[in-house]
Scaffold this motif. Sequence first.
Motif, mmCIF file in Angstrom:
data_model
loop_
_atom_site.group_PDB
_atom_site.id
_atom_site.type_symbol
_atom_site.label_atom_id
_atom_site.label_comp_id
_atom_site.label_asym_id
_atom_site.label_seq_id
_atom_site.Cartn_x
_atom_site.Cartn_y
_atom_site.Cartn_z
ATOM 1 N N ARG A 11 0.223 -30.194 8.552
ATOM 2 C CA ARG A 11 0.381 -29.460 7.302
ATOM 3 C C ARG A 11 -0.993 -29.178 6.708
ATOM 4 O O ARG A 11 -1.889 -30.039 6.720
ATOM 5 C CB ARG A 11 1.227 -30.245 6.296
ATOM 6 N N VAL A 12 -1.167 -27.975 6.175
ATOM 7 C CA VAL A 12 -2.434 -27.539 5.598
ATOM 8 C C VAL A 12 -2.168 -27.029 4.177
ATOM 9 O O VAL A 12 -1.235 -26.242 3.951
ATOM 10 C CB VAL A 12 -3.089 -26.424 6.441
ATOM 11 N N TRP A 13 -3.008 -27.486 3.243
ATOM 12 C CA TRP A 13 -2.925 -27.055 1.852
ATOM 13 C C TRP A 13 -4.274 -26.445 1.469
ATOM 14 O O TRP A 13 -5.322 -26.959 1.848
ATOM 15 C CB TRP A 13 -2.607 -28.231 0.937
ATOM 16 N N ILE A 14 -4.234 -25.353 0.712
ATOM 17 C CA ILE A 14 -5.459 -24.651 0.330
ATOM 18 C C ILE A 14 -5.783 -24.964 -1.127
ATOM 19 O O ILE A 14 -4.960 -24.743 -2.025
ATOM 20 C CB ILE A 14 -5.333 -23.132 0.529
ATOM 21 N N TYR A 15 -6.996 -25.478 -1.321
ATOM 22 C CA TYR A 15 -7.472 -25.799 -2.671
ATOM 23 C C TYR A 15 -8.487 -24.754 -3.116
ATOM 24 O O TYR A 15 -9.398 -24.394 -2.364
ATOM 25 C CB TYR A 15 -8.132 -27.181 -2.675
ATOM 26 N N THR A 16 -8.323 -24.250 -4.324
ATOM 27 C CA THR A 16 -9.315 -23.362 -4.937
ATOM 28 C C THR A 16 -9.651 -23.895 -6.310
ATOM 29 O O THR A 16 -8.772 -24.388 -7.048
ATOM 30 C CB THR A 16 -8.788 -21.918 -5.059
ATOM 31 N N ALA A 17 -10.928 -23.820 -6.641
ATOM 32 C CA ALA A 17 -11.386 -24.329 -7.931
ATOM 33 C C ALA A 17 -10.982 -23.388 -9.048
ATOM 34 O O ALA A 17 -10.918 -22.160 -8.866
ATOM 35 C CB ALA A 17 -12.899 -24.511 -7.918
ATOM 36 N N THR A 18 -10.737 -23.939 -10.234
ATOM 37 C CA THR A 18 -10.326 -23.127 -11.386
ATOM 38 C C THR A 18 -11.470 -22.301 -11.913
ATOM 39 O O THR A 18 -11.341 -21.100 -12.161
ATOM 40 C CB THR A 18 -9.790 -24.036 -12.502
ATOM 41 N N ASP A 19 -12.617 -22.938 -12.055
ATOM 42 C CA ASP A 19 -13.756 -22.284 -12.702
ATOM 43 C C ASP A 19 -14.940 -22.123 -11.764
ATOM 44 O O ASP A 19 -16.095 -22.165 -12.175
ATOM 45 C CB ASP A 19 -14.190 -23.090 -13.934
ATOM 46 N N GLY A 20 -14.687 -21.954 -10.481
ATOM 47 C CA GLY A 20 -15.806 -21.829 -9.552
ATOM 48 C C GLY A 20 -16.485 -23.172 -9.361
ATOM 49 O O GLY A 20 -15.854 -24.224 -9.413
ATOM 50 N N ILE A 21 -17.792 -23.139 -9.193
ATOM 51 C CA ILE A 21 -18.542 -24.381 -8.941
ATOM 52 C C ILE A 21 -18.680 -25.175 -10.225
ATOM 53 O O ILE A 21 -19.134 -24.665 -11.227
ATOM 54 C CB ILE A 21 -19.922 -24.048 -8.347
#
Length: 872
Positions: free
Chosen positions: A862-872
Amino acid sequence: MLNQHELVPQQYELRAADAEGGQSDTFIALHSSLGNEQTYKWTFEAVTSNIFRTTFTTPDHPLPPFPSARKPVQDFGDHVPEVTHGQDGTSRIIRCGKIKATIEWTGAPTVSLGLDGVDTPVHRDLPFRSYAVDGNGVAHYTAWKKDTLHVGLGEKAAPMDLSGRGFLITASDTFGYDAYRTDPLYKHIPWLINATPEGCVGIFSTSHARGSWSIGSEIDGLWGHYKVYRQAYGGLEEYLIVGNTVAEVVQSYARLVGFPLWVPRYMMGYIGGGMKYTMEDAPVRACDAVLGFIRNCEEHDMPCSAFQMSSGYTVAETEPKTRNVMTWNYHRFPDPRAFTREAHAHGVRLLANVKPYVLANHPAYPALAEAGAFFKDPGTGKTAVARLWSAGGGESGEGSHIDFTSKAGYDWWYQGVLDLKHVGIDSMWNDNNEYNIARDDWECSLETIDIPKGEARRHIGLWGRAVNTELMGKSSHDATVEAEPKERPLVLTRSATAGTMRYCASSWSGDNVTSWEGMKGANALALNAGFSLLQCYGHDIGGFEGPQPTPEHLVRWIQLGIHSPRFAINCYKTNPNDNLVGDVIEPWQYPSVSPIIRAAIKRRYQLVPYTYSLMLKSALTAVPPQRWTGWGYESDPTVWSKEITRGDSQYWFGDALLIAGVYEPGVSSARVYLPGRSDDPGFLNTSAPYDFLAAGQWHEISSTWHSSIPVIARIGSAIPIGKTVPTTCVAGDDVEFPNLAKDDWRGVEIFPPPSPRHADIGAEASSGMSSSSSQEQWFTNDWLEDDGISPEAKADLFSVTISYAAAAQAIQVKITYQKQGSYEPPWLKTGLHVVLPVGEERGVVTSEGHVHSSDRDEKGRRVWIYTATDGI
C-alpha cells in the motif's frame, strides 16, 4: 624490520615546556641521555578533551618529516583541564572532562588513560619497555587486553577482529589475494582501535614509513602478551583518542585527519568495467566495445551510471605495446572527445585508469628523466629504475616511478589529468599506487613539500613510500578541481594513507579473487575500512581474478553488493591462452538468472536516495554506511562474541537495514543475529514470509538464492527510495548528460511495529518485542539530499524528517522539510510516497499536510501520498 637493536631509555628528567608545547601544565617534555651524547626526548600533550599526542625522538630519529596529519590547535572547549603534579616529581595527572591521563616517568615513561565510571584503564603503556629506539626506527609497547576487540588498520585480511595477529604497515600490489590470509594488502594506515563495552581507545601514528603492528600475537615470559607498533625509520608521533564508544573515537579521528569527502551522487549507481573492453583492436575497436557494453546494459534493462576504463586506452599502437600513462591509443579511440560525449549521452560517467610510473619506452620518459621527475638511485647518481607491469598478466618492463615530491613529476601528472578532463573524462582512477619499491635508499627530490629545518636526508625509507600515494591523490584531485571547479571532484584510489582520503573520495579492496570464501571475507575488509574512514568503499563484485562465478554465486554476490557504499563489477579474468585481455563478467551473461540480477540492480537504484544520504552523513559525522553489527548496540553482550566480531557474515547498512549473506553454494537459509537494546521493538524480514523478528536473538532466515539474501529492517526505521533508473537532481537542461531522468519521485519505506491485533507475530517474536509495541510509540528518522554534484554540498543540504506512530487502526505520520541554501528536490512537487510493508493494511493519517491513498506498487504494498500544506 627483521633486524632488532632495541634500547629503552630510562632515568628521564622533566624539562620546561618548549615552543612545541601548548599550555605548560598539559605539556610534558622529558629528556634522557643514558650517560652518552645521544639525547632521547619524550613528550606528552593533551590536545583536546579526548585526544592526546605523544612523541619519542632523538637527533637521529626525528619526527615524521611529512606527517599524514597536522598537529591540531589545542582546544578543550568547555572542559578546562585539571592538572595534578605528583609529590615525587615523576608523575602528573591531567583530567580532561571524563578522561584521566596519568603520566609516570620513574623509569621509562608510561601513559595510562581512563574513563569516568570504568575501573580499569582503557589504555596503558607497557612498564619498563614502553618506548624504544630500534636501529633506524622506534617501537612503542602497550598492554594487551585479552578477549577485547581490535579493529582498523585501514584494510586487513579477515576476520574483522585483528586481535592475536600481526600485520605489516605498508602497501603491496596483491593481485588475486586471499581475503583471510594475505598481508599486507593495499592500504598504509597505522590506526588501531581497541573497543570494549566499557570504552574505546585509538592509536594513530602519523608516519609514512614502513612499520608493523603486533596485536597480542607476541608473548614473552617476562612481559606476557603485549601489543607493539614498530616503525622502520624516524621518531614516533602518535595520537591517542579516547571515547565511550567506537563512534566517538572514529569521529574524533576524523577531526584529526579529515572527514570523508563529499561523493558525487552518480557513484551510488552500478559501476561497470573490465580489462577486455579497452584492449580490443579488431574486429571491434575499444571505443565501440565500451559503448557496446553501455548499449547492452540498456538492451537488458540493467541501468549503469559509470564505467571504469582500464589502462588499455593507453597501450601503444606499435611494438612494444606497453601501457604509456597519460597517452591515448588512437586506433582504439580515434576521437576521445566524441567517445566521452557519446557515453555521456547514455548517462554514463567515465573513470580513467592512471598509474604513477613511466615505462622506459614511453615517449615522455627521456625528458622526464632529464627533468628529475623520478627517484634518484644514490648508487649510480641517476634515475632509479625498476621492473614494472607493462602489458599482460605477469609481463614487465623497465621504467621508473614518478616522484611526486619533484616539481617536474608532480606538474607533468597534473597536466596529464587536465588533458584527460578536457576530453571529457569524469574521474581519475588512481591505480597501482602502492609504490612497491625494493630500495629504502632511493632519494626523493623534496621540491613540492615542506622540509623540516635541518633535515638533509632524502631517502625514501625515512619519508615513506606512501608519501607519494598521498601526493598522487593530491595532484589528481587538484587538477580535477581546476578543470571543473563547479563540480564535485572524484578520485578513486586503490592504495591509501590516512591523508590520501583528503583528496580521494572512494576506494575499493583491490584485485580480489572469485571464491565463496573471498566474498565472505570481503565484508570484514569493508568494516575495517569504515573504521578507518575509507567509507565510500566496495569490492569488485564476482571477483577480479580467478574463474567465472557460477550463476548462483554471481547472484549471491550482487545481492550482497547492492547493499554496500560502492557497487562495481570490474575484472581481469586471466586466460592461459591470452594474458593480455582476460575475460569479463557481464550481469546478463547467464540468461537463466538475468531477471534476478536485473531486479537486484534496479533495487540498487531504488536505494540511491538512502545510500547517498548515508554518504552525506559520513562526510558530516564520519559514521560509515557499512558498520559492524555492534555499532550503537554496545550494551548487547552478544555483539562482542567471536561469531559477531569476525565481521564476515553480517553488517549494518545504515541505521535501518541489517544485511546477512549466504556464503556457500546450495544453501537456502542464513543464521542471523539481530542485536537489541532495552527499548528495541524488533525487526521485520523484508522478504517472504515478511515476519516480525525479535531483537537480541539468533534467527534462521529462509534465503533461497532466487529470492534474496537476508535483508532485515529495524522496526521504527524509514528508508528513502527513488526511481529504478539513473536520475539527475540538477535543475534545468544538461547539455553533456541530456538523457538522464529527473529525480522527481520520492518514496519512503517505513517499518512500523505490528498491529496489536496482528495474528502472525508468533510467540517467540512477540516475547522479544518491546512492551511499547502495543502502545502508541513514535519513531523519528531523517535523511539528507542535495543536487549530487555541486562542490558546495554542505551549504546546500535539504533534510527530510519523518516521524510516525502505529495504532490499531492507522499509522500517523508527521513530515517536515528543512532547506539549507537554495536546493529544492524535484520530487517536492509530486509529494512524498509513504510505502508500507507487504501485508500492512492499516491506513496512513496526518495532522499536518494532506495524505491520500494511491495505487499499490509492484510488490502489492500500500502506498500513501503525503503533500505539505504550506510547502517547506
